[in-house]
Write an enzyme that holds these catalytic residues in place. Structure first.
Site, PDB file in Angstrom:
ATOM      1  N   GLY A  50       0.833  -1.198   0.000  1.00 11.59           N
ATOM      2  CA  GLY A  50       0.000   0.000   0.000  1.00 11.59           C
ATOM      3  C   GLY A  50       0.868   1.248   0.000  1.00 11.59           C
ATOM      4  N   THR A  54      -4.234  -3.096  -1.079  1.00  7.15           N
ATOM      5  CA  THR A  54      -4.805  -2.713   0.208  1.00  7.15           C
ATOM      6  C   THR A  54      -6.319  -2.893   0.183  1.00  7.15           C
ATOM      7  OG1 THR A  54      -5.343  -0.922   1.738  1.00  7.15           O
ATOM      8  CG2 THR A  54      -4.740  -0.222  -0.452  1.00  7.15           C
ATOM      9  N   ASP A  97      -8.086  -1.084   1.854  1.00  9.14           N
ATOM     10  CA  ASP A  97      -8.633   0.264   2.086  1.00  9.14           C
ATOM     11  C   ASP A  97      -8.986   0.993   0.777  1.00  9.14           C
ATOM     12  OD1 ASP A  97      -7.978  -0.323   4.707  1.00  9.14           O
ATOM     13  OD2 ASP A  97      -6.105   0.812   4.667  1.00  9.14           O
ATOM     14  N   GLY A 123     -10.534   0.532   6.900  1.00  4.20           N
ATOM     15  CA  GLY A 123     -10.443   1.484   5.798  1.00  4.20           C
ATOM     16  C   GLY A 123      -9.498   2.631   6.086  1.00  4.20           C
ATOM     17  N   ARG A 124      -8.968   2.655   7.289  1.00  2.00           N
ATOM     18  CA  ARG A 124      -8.088   3.733   7.763  1.00  2.00           C
ATOM     19  C   ARG A 124      -8.732   5.102   7.540  1.00  2.00           C
ATOM     20  NH1 ARG A 124      -3.436   3.147  10.072  1.00  2.00           N
ATOM     21  NH2 ARG A 124      -2.878   1.074   9.438  1.00  2.00           N
ATOM     22  N   ARG A 165     -26.135  -2.549  19.912  1.00  2.00           N
ATOM     23  CA  ARG A 165     -25.019  -3.498  19.953  1.00  2.00           C
ATOM     24  C   ARG A 165     -23.981  -3.086  18.914  1.00  2.00           C
ATOM     25  NH1 ARG A 165     -27.431  -4.647  23.805  1.00  2.00           N
ATOM     26  NH2 ARG A 165     -28.081  -6.695  24.579  1.00  2.00           N
ATOM     27  N   GLN A 167     -11.895  -8.876   7.558  1.00  2.00           N
ATOM     28  CA  GLN A 167     -11.910  -8.203   6.256  1.00  2.00           C
ATOM     29  C   GLN A 167     -10.629  -8.445   5.457  1.00  2.00           C
ATOM     30  OE1 GLN A 167     -13.835  -3.970   7.065  1.00  2.00           O
ATOM     31  NE2 GLN A 167     -13.064  -4.925   8.916  1.00  2.00           N
TER      32      GLN A 167
HETATM   33  O1  F6P Z   1      -4.416  -0.865   5.860  1.00  2.00           O
HETATM   34  C1  F6P Z   1      -5.113  -2.036   6.092  1.00  2.00           C
HETATM   35  C2  F6P Z   1      -5.666  -2.086   7.487  1.00  2.00           C
HETATM   36  O2  F6P Z   1      -6.402  -3.287   7.630  1.00  2.00           O
HETATM   37  C3  F6P Z   1      -6.496  -0.883   7.892  1.00  2.00           C
HETATM   38  O3  F6P Z   1      -7.783  -0.907   7.348  1.00  2.00           O
HETATM   39  C4  F6P Z   1      -6.439  -0.980   9.405  1.00  2.00           C
HETATM   40  O4  F6P Z   1      -6.588   0.283  10.001  1.00  2.00           O
HETATM   41  C5  F6P Z   1      -5.056  -1.511   9.646  1.00  2.00           C
HETATM   42  O5  F6P Z   1      -4.619  -2.111   8.445  1.00  2.00           O
HETATM   43  C6  F6P Z   1      -4.971  -2.511  10.775  1.00  2.00           C
HETATM   44  O6  F6P Z   1      -3.645  -2.857  10.943  1.00  2.00           O
HETATM   45  P1  F6P Z   1      -3.141  -3.998  11.924  1.00  2.00           P
HETATM   46  O7  F6P Z   1      -3.130  -5.270  11.158  1.00  2.00           O
HETATM   47  O8  F6P Z   1      -1.778  -3.549  12.301  1.00  2.00           O
HETATM   48  O9  F6P Z   1      -4.090  -4.064  13.092  1.00  2.00           O
END
Ligand code: F6P
Length: 361
Positions: free
Chosen positions: A115, A138, A140, A183-184, A279, A287
């Site tokens: 990415g 990615t 995202d 999705g950051r 909830r 994902q």
């Molecule tokens: O960039 C991919 C991603 O899955 C993001 O959507 C998420 O914020 C991050 O990576 C999570 O990273 P980690 O695997 O370090 O928890």
């Protein structure tokens, strides 16, 4: 005979193995090149024991497999590498060691599948004289200059499927169900899965939300006879005037900040304005897992072959990409200049609002 290296950097995603397989097959079958796989992202370039030959045998049967046979890491940037000194972690530049290792191993070109973080590192290595080709990966989907990254489609399928399943339980219990997705800083997964999964509210980072509007939306639905609501919240979403909800700051991780917790935040706020059961479900790393979709297998394979063609033509510093229905290439520098975000005034957002979905504004 050419010798090329391949590595997967950053968070894993479905389709990585399809790209690796494409690169290995493209290099060996018609060109007779040698391929070496570097384990655990850029970390593998620090230790020659983490570099191994990849043959056709090694990539047999990996197309439907999630993850990456090479391993990956979203730490270990060689230009800012965490090293412990006197009980404290300092970030140091060890890129010269990486460059020397690549040269010593006789790697003539490096395919970096990653990415924006990994591709920025790749670009810096290219500037230090290493011939690089990038492949955009990615879930995202936040990389510029490609219509879509591989991995995104599978993640969307997972999120949409989860929404379908949440619907029945939300309806049975007359609850507000909040699903937090990854999705950051981009809202692509939330927006597209929310549209596909029939969400009532979608919260994305590109549109800071107003809690009052969300509560009004849920109340209006209830008065129309729908006693449940489904909310999809992107992990990077935040309220207008508020801040993003983070689990760890960048200083703590010596890498990127870890987002997470917006679902619980919204649940607390809803409980204070509505008398409904709420909830939260955090979809999390599901994902990133699982077998890649047909689309991602095909896109990953096409990207892998294009990467080989670029190396053959000596087109370095380029990233393969999808434009319309065609595979093309663009300078990596162009792709990592800024993030590809959802346009708050664009067609996709308009579609959501025309469908009656509340975006919290
Ligand atoms: O960039 C991919 C991603 O899955 C993001 O959507 C998420 O914020 C991050 O990576 C999570 O990273 P980690 O695997 O370090 O928890």
């Amino acid at each position: 005979m050419k010798k090329i290296g391949i590595l997967t950097g950053g968070g894993d995603c479905p389709g990585l193995n399809a790209v690796i397989r494409g690169v290995v097959k493209g290099a060996i079958i018609n060109r007779g090149w040698q391929v070496v796989g570097i384990e655990d992202g850029f970390d593998g370039l620090l230790d020659q024991k983490k570099v191994r030959s990849l043959t056709l045998e090694d990539v047999r049967g990996i197309l439907p497999r999630g993850g990456t046979i090479l391993g990956t890491s979203n730490r270990g940037n060689p230009f800012s590498y965490p090293v412990e000194k006197n009980g404290r972690v300092e970030l140091v530049d060890i890129s010269d060691r990486v460059v020397a290792n690549i040269k010593q191993m006789g790697i003539e070109a490096l395919v970096v599948i990653g990415g924006d973080g990994s591709l920025k590192i790749a670009l810096e290595l290219q500037e230090k004289g290493i011939p690089i080709v990038g492949v955009p990966k990615t879930i995202d989907n936040d990389l510029m200059e490609t219509d879509v990254t591989f991995g995104y489609n599978t993640a969307l399928e997972t999120a949409t499927d989860a929404l379908d399943k949440l619907h029945s339980t939300a309806e049975s219990h007359h609850r507000v169900m909040i699903m937090e997705v990854m999705g950051r800083y981009a809202g692509w997964i939330a927006l597209e899965s929310g549209i596909a999964g029939g969400a009532d509210v979608i919260l994305i980072p590109e549109i800071p939300f107003d809690m009052k509007r969300i509560c009004e939306g849920v109340v209006a639905r209830r008065s129309r006879g729908s006693r449940f609501s489904i909310i999809v919240a992107a992990e990077g979403a935040f309220s207008a005037g508020g801040a993003r909800v983070v689990k760890n700051k960048a200083e703590e991780t010596h890498s990127l900040e870890r987002l997470g917790g917006i679902g619980e935040f919204v649940a607390r706020e809803i409980t204070s304005c509505l008398d409904m059961d709420v909830r939260v479900m955090v979809l999390g790393h599901l994902q990133r897992g699982g077998s890649p979709s047909t689309f991602d297998r095909c896109l990953g394979s096409r990207f892998g072959i294009k990467a080989i063609e670029l190396i053959e033509q000596g087109e370095y510093g380029k990233m393969v990409c999808l434009k319309g229905r065609e595979i093309k290439s663009v300078p990596i520098a162009q792709a990592v200049k800024k993030m590809k975000l959802v346009d708050p005034g664009g067609e996709m957002v308009r579609t959501a609002e025309e469908l009656g979905i509340n975006l919290g504004r």
